[in-house]
Every structure is written in structure tokens, then in C-alpha cells.
Write an enzyme that holds these catalytic residues in place. Structure first.
Site, PDB file in Angstrom:
ATOM      1  N   ASP A 118       1.497  -0.783   0.047  1.00 14.38           N
ATOM      2  CA  ASP A 118      -0.027  -0.065  -0.153  1.00 14.38           C
ATOM      3  C   ASP A 118       1.289   1.333  -0.066  1.00 14.38           C
ATOM      4  O   ASP A 118       2.060   1.397   0.566  1.00 14.38           O
ATOM      5  CB  ASP A 118      -1.237  -0.323   1.577  1.00 14.38           C
ATOM      6  CG  ASP A 118      -1.839  -1.321   1.205  1.00 14.38           C
ATOM      7  OD1 ASP A 118      -2.956  -1.557   0.572  1.00 14.38           O
ATOM      8  OD2 ASP A 118      -2.615  -1.605   2.484  1.00 14.38           O
ATOM      9  N   ASP A 132      -6.761  -1.290  -4.418  1.00 14.27           N
ATOM     10  CA  ASP A 132      -8.489  -1.180  -3.563  1.00 14.27           C
ATOM     11  C   ASP A 132      -8.664  -0.230  -4.569  1.00 14.27           C
ATOM     12  O   ASP A 132      -9.897   0.177  -4.170  1.00 14.27           O
ATOM     13  CB  ASP A 132      -7.391  -0.133  -2.314  1.00 14.27           C
ATOM     14  CG  ASP A 132      -6.901  -1.096  -1.885  1.00 14.27           C
ATOM     15  OD1 ASP A 132      -6.563  -3.032  -1.525  1.00 14.27           O
ATOM     16  OD2 ASP A 132      -5.645  -1.101  -1.039  1.00 14.27           O
TER      17      ASP A 132
END
Length: 170
Positions: A118, A132
Site C-alpha cells: 500500500d 483498492d
């Protein structure tokens, strides 16, 4: 396997684009940044923040990699099944492709690395990635499509079904 059809293009193109962009951005962040590093300074509303996540959204199910791999495979199968089960209008096919690409991107990370990379960060919000974001945007597109055009599609189907039914009034 059947040949590629025109209806397949939005689905497959979206899935490939999201998967490619997701994996490219994760590779760049992993190569150019150290885990935990932020870029640029604190006064920016959106920053890069390289973190690894062994869980799902918002860090839930931390260190449950095997479970998350299985659920990802089931989710991917459900997306493909829904797409293949009936003709989908192009906005739905596009959104489903975006979901597929996002799910596949995070699944690849889990299988290859044991965690998801991330790197996008807003203040007071957990870091996330292209996969995402794509899944969330696709979900919003599906809801928007259903709210704006779904009723019209159901009315058309009912109208055609009524014409085909010899016992129907009209």
C-alpha cells in the site's frame, strides 16, 4: 474456449489496465522507497506512504494470508461468473473488469510477497493502493449505474417479456 467477442473488450481491457497499473505502481514504490517512508512533506493532502499489509481493508484479518488468498480466489470466480452469466451493459462490464483487476493485483501480492503493498495516503486514513481504489470506484460505478439506468433496463425487459406473452394485456 470461445473467441474474444466485442462484449468482452470493456471487461478484459479494464481488468488488464488496472492489474498492470497496480503492479507497476507497487513495483516503483517498492524499488524507490523504504518501508515506512513518506513522500512528500506533511503539508500535502495526498502523500506516498510505503507500507505492507498482511490483512484486508483497514488492516483487519492481519496475518490471515491463506484465508485472504482463498477468499480472493472465490471473489474473482464470482466476478467472472457474474460477468459471463448474462450479457452485461458496457458500464457494468467495465466496473466488473475494474474489480477483477483490483482483486487480482492484491492476490498476486499476497501470493508473491505474503502481504499487499500500500502506498497512497490521506491524513487520518489507512494507506491503500491502485487495486483498492479500483475496487471502490467500480463499486460506486455499479451502484450509480443501477440507480440511474437499472430501472430503465428492468422496464425494457418487462416490456419485451409482455409482448412475448400471448396472454398479456395490451
Amino acid at each position: 474456449m470461445r473467441g474474444l467477442k466485442r462484449r468482452d473488450v470493456p471487461f478484459l481491457a479494464a481488468a488488464a489496465a488496472v492489474l498492470g497499473l497496480d503492479q507497476l505502481t507497487k513495483a516503483l514504490v517498492s524499488r524507490l522507497m523504504e518501508v515506512g517512508q513518506y513522500y512528500p512533506s506533511d503539508d500535502w493532502p495526498l502523500r506516498l506512504h510505503y507500507v505492507t499489509n498482511t490483512g484486508a481493508a483497514f488492516g483487519i484479518l492481519r496475518d490471515q494470508t491463506a484465508f485472504l488468498i482463498v477468499t480472493s480466489v472465490i471473489g474473482i470466480a464470482a466476478i467472472v461468473y457474474y460477468w459471463r452469466s448474462q450479457h452485461q451493459p458496457w458500464p457494468v462490464a467495465l466496473a466488473l473488469g475494474m474489480m477483477l483487476g483490483g482483486a487480482a493485483g492484491n492476490l498476486l501480492d499476497r501470493i508473491r510477497l505474503g502481504h499487499v503493498v500500500d502506498f497512497l495516503s490521506f491524513p487520518h486514513y489507512p494507506s491503500f493502493n491502485v487495486a483498492d481504489s479500483s475496487i471502490v470506484v467500480a463499486f460506486v460505478l455499479l451502484i450509480g449505474y443501477q440507480l440511474l439506468w437499472g430501472e430503465r433496463q428492468r422496464e425494457k425487459v418487462a416490456e419485451v417479456a409482455g409482448r412475448d406473452d400471448p396472454g398479456a394485456d395490451g
